[in-house]
Scaffold this active site. Sequence first.
Site, PDB file in Angstrom:
ATOM      1  N   ASP A   1     -66.142  52.617-113.694  1.00  0.00           N
ATOM      2  CA  ASP A   1     -67.266  52.660-113.146  1.00  0.00           C
ATOM      3  C   ASP A   1     -67.579  52.408-111.690  1.00  0.00           C
ATOM      4  O   ASP A   1     -67.997  51.274-111.238  1.00  0.00           O
ATOM      5  CB  ASP A   1     -68.445  51.746-113.708  1.00  0.00           C
TER       6      ASP A   1
ATOM      7  N   ASP B   1     -68.470  59.637 -90.559  1.00  0.00           N
ATOM      8  CA  ASP B   1     -69.298  59.123 -91.836  1.00  0.00           C
ATOM      9  C   ASP B   1     -70.218  60.363 -91.958  1.00  0.00           C
ATOM     10  O   ASP B   1     -70.617  61.033 -91.075  1.00  0.00           O
ATOM     11  CB  ASP B   1     -69.568  57.838 -91.737  1.00  0.00           C
TER      12      ASP B   1
ATOM     13  N   GLU C   1     -73.109  64.574 -95.918  1.00  0.00           N
ATOM     14  CA  GLU C   1     -73.355  65.104 -97.362  1.00  0.00           C
ATOM     15  C   GLU C   1     -74.438  65.899 -97.440  1.00  0.00           C
ATOM     16  O   GLU C   1     -75.738  65.605 -96.590  1.00  0.00           O
ATOM     17  CB  GLU C   1     -73.397  63.948 -98.319  1.00  0.00           C
TER      18      GLU C   1
END
Length: 722
Positions: A523, A458, A461
């Site tokens: 969304d 995980d 970023e």
Amino acid sequence: MESGDDEALISKENEDPKEDDAKTNVKNVKKKDEPAVDEAPGPPKKPAPSKRCLIAAVTVLGIVAIVAVICAYTLEPRDDDGNVDGAGDSRLKIDELARRLVVSHNGAIVLRGRIGRDLRTNDPIVDDASDRRNATWTGEANLVVDRVNMSDARAACFRVHWTATTRETTSLADSYDLSEANWYGGAETHKPAWPLETNASRPAGAFTSGDLYSNPSAYGSVLQPIWLSSVGVVIAVNRTVPLFVGFDGGSMRLEARLDPLAYPNYEGILELSYMLCVHDDLRALYDLVVETFFERPTGTPDQSLFERPIWSTWAEYKSNVNETNVLQFADDIIRYNFSFSNIEIDDGYSSHYGDFDFDSAKFPNASRMIETLHSKGFNVTTWVHPFANVDSQAFKEGLESQYWVKGSRETVGLVSWWNSQSSAAAVLDVTNPEAAAWFIERLEKMRSHYGVDSFKFDGAEVSFLPDVFSFDQMVGNPGEYSAMYADVAARFAPLAEVRVGYFTQHLPLLVRVMDKDSRWDLDNGLHALVVSVLTLSVMGYPFVLPDMIGGNAYDPDDFRKTVCPSGYDELFVRWAQATALMPAMQFSLAPWNSRCLDSSVLDPVRKAVQLHERFGSYIVDLAKESALTGYPIVRPLWWIAPTDPQAQLVNDQFLLGDDVLVAPVIRPKETIRTLYLPAGTWIDGNDGTTPFEGQKEIHYKAPTELLPFFVRKDSKAASLVT
């Protein structure tokens, strides 16, 4: 689209441009021998009187005259012998004075651009030499536009390369009109658009990976600075560019910007470099992109991950996971007659965030637990990440060895992430080979000590790095940080998964779509999941892992609490159906969870899993094909109908390979599914017999227990339907 052009064209028939291959991310480009650097230049060429030109003569010391020619100029692709490639008939025309660029193919204009958007001066000096166009805006920037020979005679590629001539130039920007075509690619986003121009309004932001949950306006975890259009054009930006991308008024802005926050490690003179390539249509273009800009996978994830669902403890238990409920979870999967591949032990199992161990209070005998899971047929993976909270043993060890990403003062840069207090964690510096080796060694120790099979990787970023970060190795574009993390994850293939990607299509990993909300729409809901899977697929990532079935059911104020929305039963079933014919299925909230779901969901969800199992061997074959061809497993409808304008617009259907068309229901209470079938004869996948002729819209009855899907008549997939 417009054919022809109202300005005269100037054609050249000289050698290839000689740009350093390191400045592009182009593969397999053929180049000729470069003339000697010190070769004496010939006299300036006199432009034909019919051309629109500006001649500027400047006398230096009364002796030497320097003549600059500014005019409309055209580059044409040529074969290796220097002959004009008539098959492709592709041209790039540039007008520096008007700052315009036009690309045409087969007599039609396919791309229009405005160049040098942020330049202050308007008096370029142009060097019309060899087979390139070289223009200089004095005191600001230099532009080289040249062509690259391609092995495919129908294709053409042109390189656009800006270089600042002074450190005072902090921005180089071009923009391209998106309005005359449909566009795809770029990055996963919170509210994805397919095609891109249908929602092309986004301020120019750093094209670096971000956590869409903490920042919905960011670009997502997987991104690639490559965009494809329906008229056969691709824009591919060099991976080293400090890129900002924005959309406004039907145009896309590509900007290289010196920004100490987004690109603090970028050094040297600012450059904006990219390729413009053309081909006959979208499918031919995709093949060109694979050959030129992507690397094919070096292998595939484990076969079981395509054949049977993955089960994660996250949504069912959140961080309250322990040995008892992990074993109970496994027993329930079997008791409720569901198949399985991996069971992922997610958040909350370790003693501290950053330590790769099992908390002995929660897991008194983790090794025995994993042996038990193995005996039941489960592969066991655990959730890992590059963070270490300051109270962990890992933080102390990494601090002593300087294994953490540094901040602005050349000391460890403390960060915040979803499992830490503010500025109370460090993040692994995978650019440091010793740090990466230490991280791998600790994972290997966990694997050997407890018996886990692999890991769910995980994070990583760019948005989780310190505000001003410094790496051990000089990495100008922080996307390379994410790529290196994915490389580490690949050490634990074929059962590993990762959620970041940057030019890492070649890794044999499942690449997970970002967390989705338990809702229906674009969304960040179920519809967004379909578009995200399509987007990652055309970005060259074939082994896409859809997010957890039903979404994460997060409490809006506390992600550690589960809140199931109204009508969740229907959403959960439709979500399971949507992923049934995707590369992999992933459960987290259990279908038998009585707090959120009625028992009536069990049968249709189990039916969706059985459908996935039935097509498991077909998906495995597609995965093997991907390793050979670079083709995605999930494909947009235009894959088999590249010139069909309606197929180019469909964003709520997809193909599994070439022969299975899936039209999941993505709207609540919808029992008549309006869908589009491309040309051909299609067989109803639910009865195996009813034929439908394509290239038209149909209205299909879709009660809650039914997934609308079709197989191409007489295809291999047709034998798999009942």
